[in-house]
Write an enzyme that holds these catalytic residues in place. Structure first.
Site, mmCIF file in Angstrom:
data_model
loop_
_atom_site.group_PDB
_atom_site.id
_atom_site.type_symbol
_atom_site.label_atom_id
_atom_site.label_comp_id
_atom_site.label_asym_id
_atom_site.label_seq_id
_atom_site.Cartn_x
_atom_site.Cartn_y
_atom_site.Cartn_z
ATOM 1 N N ARG A 164 0.835 -1.210 0.000
ATOM 2 C CA ARG A 164 0.000 0.000 0.000
ATOM 3 C C ARG A 164 0.867 1.256 0.000
ATOM 4 O O ARG A 164 0.506 2.270 -0.612
ATOM 5 C CB ARG A 164 -0.957 -0.010 1.195
ATOM 6 C CG ARG A 164 -0.263 -0.031 2.553
ATOM 7 C CD ARG A 164 -1.247 -0.226 3.702
ATOM 8 N NE ARG A 164 -0.570 -0.453 4.962
ATOM 9 C CZ ARG A 164 -0.687 0.342 6.027
ATOM 10 N NH1 ARG A 164 -1.447 1.415 5.981
ATOM 11 N NH2 ARG A 164 -0.035 0.052 7.131
ATOM 12 N N SER A 204 -4.250 5.309 5.730
ATOM 13 C CA SER A 204 -4.027 3.866 5.649
ATOM 14 C C SER A 204 -3.807 3.388 4.218
ATOM 15 O O SER A 204 -3.002 2.498 3.967
ATOM 16 C CB SER A 204 -5.215 3.116 6.261
ATOM 17 O OG SER A 204 -5.344 3.419 7.637
ATOM 18 N N GLU A 235 -18.629 5.171 0.121
ATOM 19 C CA GLU A 235 -17.930 4.515 -0.990
ATOM 20 C C GLU A 235 -18.742 4.502 -2.280
ATOM 21 O O GLU A 235 -18.194 4.673 -3.375
ATOM 22 C CB GLU A 235 -17.558 3.081 -0.593
ATOM 23 C CG GLU A 235 -16.477 2.978 0.473
ATOM 24 C CD GLU A 235 -16.991 3.146 1.891
ATOM 25 O OE1 GLU A 235 -16.180 3.097 2.837
ATOM 26 O OE2 GLU A 235 -18.235 3.315 2.055
ATOM 27 N N PHE A 240 -14.415 -2.596 2.112
ATOM 28 C CA PHE A 240 -15.381 -1.508 1.997
ATOM 29 C C PHE A 240 -15.625 -1.137 0.533
ATOM 30 O O PHE A 240 -16.766 -0.929 0.112
ATOM 31 C CB PHE A 240 -14.897 -0.289 2.767
ATOM 32 C CG PHE A 240 -14.652 -0.539 4.231
ATOM 33 C CD1 PHE A 240 -15.391 -1.490 4.927
ATOM 34 C CD2 PHE A 240 -13.690 0.173 4.909
ATOM 35 C CE1 PHE A 240 -15.165 -1.716 6.272
ATOM 36 C CE2 PHE A 240 -13.445 -0.053 6.257
ATOM 37 C CZ PHE A 240 -14.192 -1.000 6.944
ATOM 38 N N HIS A 249 -5.387 -3.244 2.480
ATOM 39 C CA HIS A 249 -5.839 -4.118 3.562
ATOM 40 C C HIS A 249 -6.595 -5.334 3.022
ATOM 41 O O HIS A 249 -7.616 -5.740 3.560
ATOM 42 C CB HIS A 249 -6.702 -3.344 4.561
ATOM 43 C CG HIS A 249 -5.942 -2.324 5.354
ATOM 44 N ND1 HIS A 249 -5.239 -1.286 4.758
ATOM 45 C CD2 HIS A 249 -5.767 -2.167 6.692
ATOM 46 C CE1 HIS A 249 -4.664 -0.545 5.687
ATOM 47 N NE2 HIS A 249 -4.955 -1.062 6.866
ATOM 48 N N ASP A 274 -7.703 -6.740 13.081
ATOM 49 C CA ASP A 274 -8.941 -5.996 12.826
ATOM 50 C C ASP A 274 -10.138 -6.921 12.654
ATOM 51 O O ASP A 274 -11.283 -6.475 12.736
ATOM 52 C CB ASP A 274 -8.793 -5.119 11.581
ATOM 53 C CG ASP A 274 -7.898 -3.928 11.836
ATOM 54 O OD1 ASP A 274 -7.424 -3.770 12.976
ATOM 55 O OD2 ASP A 274 -7.660 -3.142 10.902
ATOM 56 N N GLN A 304 -13.106 -6.526 8.537
ATOM 57 C CA GLN A 304 -12.195 -5.769 7.676
ATOM 58 C C GLN A 304 -11.213 -6.655 6.924
ATOM 59 O O GLN A 304 -10.322 -6.157 6.233
ATOM 60 C CB GLN A 304 -11.451 -4.726 8.511
ATOM 61 C CG GLN A 304 -12.393 -3.699 9.125
ATOM 62 C CD GLN A 304 -11.675 -2.574 9.843
ATOM 63 O OE1 GLN A 304 -10.759 -1.978 9.317
ATOM 64 N NE2 GLN A 304 -12.105 -2.297 11.070
ATOM 65 N N ARG A 324 -1.639 -4.724 4.014
ATOM 66 C CA ARG A 324 -1.348 -3.908 5.185
ATOM 67 C C ARG A 324 0.067 -4.114 5.721
ATOM 68 O O ARG A 324 0.770 -3.136 5.988
ATOM 69 C CB ARG A 324 -2.369 -4.203 6.285
ATOM 70 C CG ARG A 324 -2.138 -3.394 7.551
ATOM 71 C CD ARG A 324 -3.099 -3.833 8.653
ATOM 72 N NE ARG A 324 -3.147 -2.882 9.744
ATOM 73 C CZ ARG A 324 -3.915 -3.024 10.817
ATOM 74 N NH1 ARG A 324 -4.696 -4.087 10.925
ATOM 75 N NH2 ARG A 324 -3.909 -2.119 11.773
#
Length: 328
Positions: free
Chosen positions: A23, A50, A71, A96, A122, A130, A134, A180
């Site tokens: 990322r 993030s 979103e 998401f 992620h 998490d 997630q 992540r």
């Protein structure tokens, strides 16, 4: 590139050093592209710290749009921006973005074939503590189901940067999943990235390990373990799930006689399904699959979850041995 006649691409030797999270590599590549092309705009859903789009936002605040926790609206807006000649890069957590905005991605972006780039962070269960809300395990299958969508899961920071450049040059909707945690550094010189073309990392004639993302390093470690037993494993980094490299799959099937796919995603769809469909058409061989079983994962440290759900080198090697018993 004819993988059966070329030399493997040089990669680091185990034990692998940890590099940047993919990322973060995305954020750096996005900034460089933004300096080159003023048409690039970036949209995020209140997660830029993030997803690492904040790197772009600091340099180009007038070309960065924070939609908050909306979103679906974000993806709808990206379609409008693409229709007006911009090149939108859209980011959020994979769970998401793909679950909350699937309808907008389907109707507003993919149906008209708009030039929108989705880069979701992620991904997979390496999100860790998490928990399942997630941990995106469905995103690859969901994105692969959308007509016209290119789907990519890079293995390390260098490959991620090359993948971002590649989707920028590609006209049409694209999806990249980033991770992540820090990713092992595999590519030391060049990853020879091309959409739809797998990278040959290791030659072998007993079976082929086809992996992507964080599982490429695990596949290479498994190949090292199997080599000690006299089992020679070909390793392919199948960074692009769609369009999948059918030539590399057919060559692997014909020349090694068995294929084991390795991915950090649900077993129901994704890399394993794409490879199996391709091999079934060209050269059916015994196959097996390393993936997250048909379940949601728990909360825990990434390395613990990888072991629990069978995504580590020892699990790959064990399944490879079993697969070899099915070769004719």
């Amino acid at each position: 590139m004819n993988l059966t006649k070329s030399q493997p691409i040089p990669v680091a030797s185990p034990p692998f050093k940890l590099g940047k999270p993919t990322r973060e590599a995305y954020g750096e590549a996005l900034l460089e592209l933004g300096k080159m092309d003023p048409r690039i705009v970036v949209l995020d859903a209140d997660l830029s710290k993030s997803t690492m789009t904040r790197i772009f936002a600091r340099e180009f605040p007038d070309r960065f749009f924070n939609f908050g926790i909306a979103e679906a609206d974000m993806v709808g807006a990206s379609a409008g921006l693409a229709a007006s000649g911009k090149i939108p890069f859209v980011s959020s957590f994979a769970c998401f973005l793909t679950c909350k905005a699937y309808d907008q991605m389907r109707i507003s972006v993919c149906l008209p074939g708009f030039n929108v780039k989705f880069v979701a962070s992620h991904g997979g269960i390496s999100v860790g503590e998490d928990g399942p809300s997630q941990q995106s395990i469905e995103d690859i299958a969901l994105m692969s189901s959308l007509p016209g969508m290119v789907v990519i899961v890079p293995a390390d920071e260098l490959e991620t940067k090359e993948a971002v450049k590649a989707i920028y040059s590609h006209t049409g909707p694209c999806y990249i999943r980033t991770c992540r945690p820090k990713a092992p550094i595999l590519y030391t010189e060049s990853c020879a990235f091309q959409i739809g073309k797998a990278n040959l990392l290791r030659e072998g004639n007993d079976l082929t390990l086809i992996a992507n993302g964080l599982l490429v390093a695990e596949a290479l470690l498994a190949a090292e373990e199997l080599e000690k037993e006299g089992i020679h494993s070909r390793v392919l980094d199948m960074h692009t799930i769609k369009p999948v490299d059918e030539g590399a799959i057919e060559a692997a099937a014909r020349e090694t006689g068995a294929i084991l796919t390795c991915e950090e995603a649900t077993i129901k769809g994704g890399l394993g399904a794409a490879v199996a469909q391709s091999a079934a058409r060209s050269c059916p061989v015994p196959m097996d699959f390393i993936a997250i079983p048909d379940t949601y994962a728990e909360s825990g440290k990434p390395e613990e979850l990888f072991d629990r759900y069978g995504l580590t080198a020892k699990h790959i090697a064990r399944k490879a041995r079993s697969l070899l018993q099915r070769k004719t």
